[in-house]
Design a protein around this motif. Sequence first.
Motif, PDB file in Angstrom:
ATOM      1  N   MET A   1       0.840  -1.173   0.000  1.00 59.28           N
ATOM      2  CA  MET A   1       0.000   0.000   0.000  1.00 59.28           C
ATOM      3  C   MET A   1       0.892   1.246   0.000  1.00 59.28           C
ATOM      4  SD  MET A   1      -3.233  -0.440   2.162  1.00 59.28           S
ATOM      5  CE  MET A   1      -4.587  -1.342   1.729  1.00 59.28           C
ATOM      6  N   ILE A   2       0.376   2.284  -0.634  1.00 57.66           N
ATOM      7  CA  ILE A   2       1.157   3.515  -0.746  1.00 57.66           C
ATOM      8  C   ILE A   2       0.338   4.712  -0.259  1.00 57.66           C
ATOM      9  CG2 ILE A   2       2.610   2.656  -2.618  1.00 57.66           C
ATOM     10  CD1 ILE A   2       0.836   4.251  -4.567  1.00 57.66           C
ATOM     11  N   THR A   3       1.047   5.792   0.032  1.00 60.22           N
ATOM     12  CA  THR A   3       0.404   7.015   0.514  1.00 60.22           C
ATOM     13  C   THR A   3      -0.058   7.875  -0.654  1.00 60.22           C
ATOM     14  OG1 THR A   3       2.467   8.253   0.515  1.00 60.22           O
ATOM     15  CG2 THR A   3       1.916   7.025   2.540  1.00 60.22           C
ATOM     16  N   LEU A   4      -0.819   8.903  -0.329  1.00 54.66           N
ATOM     17  CA  LEU A   4      -1.289   9.857  -1.334  1.00 54.66           C
ATOM     18  C   LEU A   4      -0.117  10.502  -2.055  1.00 54.66           C
ATOM     19  CD1 LEU A   4      -3.545  11.532  -2.679  1.00 54.66           C
ATOM     20  CD2 LEU A   4      -3.390  13.104  -0.753  1.00 54.66           C
ATOM     21  N   GLU A   5       0.888  10.897  -1.314  1.00 56.09           N
ATOM     22  CA  GLU A   5       2.047  11.567  -1.913  1.00 56.09           C
ATOM     23  C   GLU A   5       2.754  10.640  -2.900  1.00 56.09           C
ATOM     24  OE1 GLU A   5       1.514  11.360   1.481  1.00 56.09           O
ATOM     25  OE2 GLU A   5       0.707  13.401   1.655  1.00 56.09           O
ATOM     26  N   LEU A   7       1.437   8.054  -4.453  1.00 52.77           N
ATOM     27  CA  LEU A   7       0.545   7.859  -5.592  1.00 52.77           C
ATOM     28  C   LEU A   7       0.672   9.018  -6.574  1.00 52.77           C
ATOM     29  CD1 LEU A   7      -1.853   6.221  -6.910  1.00 52.77           C
ATOM     30  CD2 LEU A   7      -3.334   7.882  -5.762  1.00 52.77           C
ATOM     31  N   CYS A   8       0.623  10.233  -6.050  1.00 53.75           N
ATOM     32  CA  CYS A   8       0.708  11.420  -6.911  1.00 53.75           C
ATOM     33  C   CYS A   8       1.988  11.405  -7.745  1.00 53.75           C
ATOM     34  CB  CYS A   8       0.630  12.693  -6.069  1.00 53.75           C
ATOM     35  SG  CYS A   8      -1.004  12.968  -5.361  1.00 53.75           S
ATOM     36  N   LEU A   9       3.099  11.019  -7.137  1.00 50.40           N
ATOM     37  CA  LEU A   9       4.369  10.948  -7.859  1.00 50.40           C
ATOM     38  C   LEU A   9       4.343   9.851  -8.924  1.00 50.40           C
ATOM     39  CD1 LEU A   9       6.935  11.438  -4.957  1.00 50.40           C
ATOM     40  CD2 LEU A   9       6.424  13.048  -6.810  1.00 50.40           C
ATOM     41  N   VAL A  14       0.761  14.250 -10.365  1.00 48.50           N
ATOM     42  CA  VAL A  14      -0.585  14.811 -10.318  1.00 48.50           C
ATOM     43  C   VAL A  14      -0.747  15.514  -8.968  1.00 48.50           C
ATOM     44  CG1 VAL A  14      -3.038  14.208 -10.233  1.00 48.50           C
ATOM     45  CG2 VAL A  14      -1.525  13.072 -11.865  1.00 48.50           C
ATOM     46  N   PRO A  15      -1.323  16.711  -8.952  1.00 46.25           N
ATOM     47  CA  PRO A  15      -1.524  17.412  -7.676  1.00 46.25           C
ATOM     48  C   PRO A  15      -2.430  16.615  -6.732  1.00 46.25           C
ATOM     49  CG  PRO A  15      -1.880  18.906  -9.524  1.00 46.25           C
ATOM     50  CD  PRO A  15      -1.747  17.526 -10.097  1.00 46.25           C
ATOM     51  N   ALA A  16      -2.093  16.647  -5.458  1.00 49.87           N
ATOM     52  CA  ALA A  16      -2.886  15.934  -4.456  1.00 49.87           C
ATOM     53  C   ALA A  16      -4.335  16.413  -4.448  1.00 49.87           C
ATOM     54  CB  ALA A  16      -2.258  16.107  -3.069  1.00 49.87           C
ATOM     55  N   GLU A  17      -4.541  17.686  -4.778  1.00 47.43           N
ATOM     56  CA  GLU A  17      -5.903  18.215  -4.818  1.00 47.43           C
ATOM     57  C   GLU A  17      -6.738  17.511  -5.891  1.00 47.43           C
ATOM     58  OE1 GLU A  17      -3.155  20.399  -5.225  1.00 47.43           O
ATOM     59  OE2 GLU A  17      -3.058  20.665  -3.052  1.00 47.43           O
ATOM     60  N   ASP A  18      -6.106  17.183  -7.014  1.00 48.84           N
ATOM     61  CA  ASP A  18      -6.815  16.457  -8.071  1.00 48.84           C
ATOM     62  C   ASP A  18      -7.231  15.080  -7.571  1.00 48.84           C
ATOM     63  OD1 ASP A  18      -6.248  18.648  -9.632  1.00 48.84           O
ATOM     64  OD2 ASP A  18      -5.146  17.538 -11.174  1.00 48.84           O
ATOM     65  N   VAL A  19      -6.287  14.376  -6.948  1.00 56.78           N
ATOM     66  CA  VAL A  19      -6.581  13.027  -6.442  1.00 56.78           C
ATOM     67  C   VAL A  19      -7.662  13.106  -5.371  1.00 56.78           C
ATOM     68  CG1 VAL A  19      -5.635  10.981  -5.302  1.00 56.78           C
ATOM     69  CG2 VAL A  19      -4.290  12.163  -7.057  1.00 56.78           C
ATOM     70  N   GLN A  20      -7.590  14.119  -4.511  1.00 57.43           N
ATOM     71  CA  GLN A  20      -8.619  14.284  -3.487  1.00 57.43           C
ATOM     72  C   GLN A  20      -9.984  14.497  -4.137  1.00 57.43           C
ATOM     73  OE1 GLN A  20      -8.313  13.990   0.045  1.00 57.43           O
ATOM     74  NE2 GLN A  20     -10.509  13.818  -0.318  1.00 57.43           N
ATOM     75  N   PHE A  39      -3.376   3.573  -0.571  1.00 59.74           N
ATOM     76  CA  PHE A  39      -3.819   3.138  -1.887  1.00 59.74           C
ATOM     77  C   PHE A  39      -3.225   1.781  -2.223  1.00 59.74           C
ATOM     78  CE2 PHE A  39      -4.029   7.696  -1.728  1.00 59.74           C
ATOM     79  CZ  PHE A  39      -5.206   8.001  -2.374  1.00 59.74           C
ATOM     80  N   ARG A  40      -4.067   0.918  -2.795  1.00 57.33           N
ATOM     81  CA  ARG A  40      -3.625  -0.402  -3.253  1.00 57.33           C
ATOM     82  C   ARG A  40      -3.181  -0.304  -4.711  1.00 57.33           C
ATOM     83  NH1 ARG A  40      -9.426  -2.047  -1.547  1.00 57.33           N
ATOM     84  NH2 ARG A  40      -9.535  -0.391  -3.036  1.00 57.33           N
ATOM     85  N   GLU A  41      -2.687  -1.401  -5.226  1.00 57.41           N
ATOM     86  CA  GLU A  41      -2.265  -1.442  -6.633  1.00 57.41           C
ATOM     87  C   GLU A  41      -3.426  -1.115  -7.558  1.00 57.41           C
ATOM     88  OE1 GLU A  41       0.038  -4.746  -8.197  1.00 57.41           O
ATOM     89  OE2 GLU A  41       0.808  -5.125  -6.172  1.00 57.41           O
ATOM     90  N   ILE A  42      -4.605  -1.628  -7.247  1.00 53.46           N
ATOM     91  CA  ILE A  42      -5.774  -1.378  -8.091  1.00 53.46           C
ATOM     92  C   ILE A  42      -6.125   0.106  -8.091  1.00 53.46           C
ATOM     93  CG2 ILE A  42      -7.507  -1.864  -6.304  1.00 53.46           C
ATOM     94  CD1 ILE A  42      -7.804  -2.970  -9.953  1.00 53.46           C
ATOM     95  N   ASP A  43      -5.931   0.781  -6.962  1.00 54.78           N
ATOM     96  CA  ASP A  43      -6.181   2.224  -6.893  1.00 54.78           C
ATOM     97  C   ASP A  43      -5.204   2.979  -7.788  1.00 54.78           C
ATOM     98  OD1 ASP A  43      -8.229   2.000  -4.875  1.00 54.78           O
ATOM     99  OD2 ASP A  43      -6.641   1.715  -3.395  1.00 54.78           O
TER     100      ASP A  43
END
Length: 114
Positions: A1-5, A7-9, A14-20, A39-43
């Motif tokens: 599993m990975i964090t928002l940051e 994932l964005c990289l 992609v800006p975190a605001e977009d993902v949010q 976030f999982r791989e599928i996410d």
Amino acid sequence: MITLETLCLRIGNVPAEDVQGWIDSEWLRPEGTRGHYLFREIDEARARLIVELRDDMGINDEGVPVVLSLLDQLYAARRQMLRLREAISVPRENELRGRLRALLNSMHDAHMQD
């Protein structure tokens, strides 16, 4: 599993605001709560798809949920077809035939006793 940051990289800075926004729109469904998403791989794969739809294919924010819904339906139908194929495979087919024979025999035996 990975964090928002992370994932964005991984999906192209992609800006975190977009993902949010994608999470708020339920295009992504990570585990955890706001500020503590995992976030999982599928996410990650779905986020990459969203980026591709939006940036590469030019699909606007109104069209993305339509495409995602259609793809979800397609994948669900595919999973159902795979389960159906497995259910009617030869070994299970023989098992089903055996159960049907036993049921028919028991019905025949019950009828003969009447």
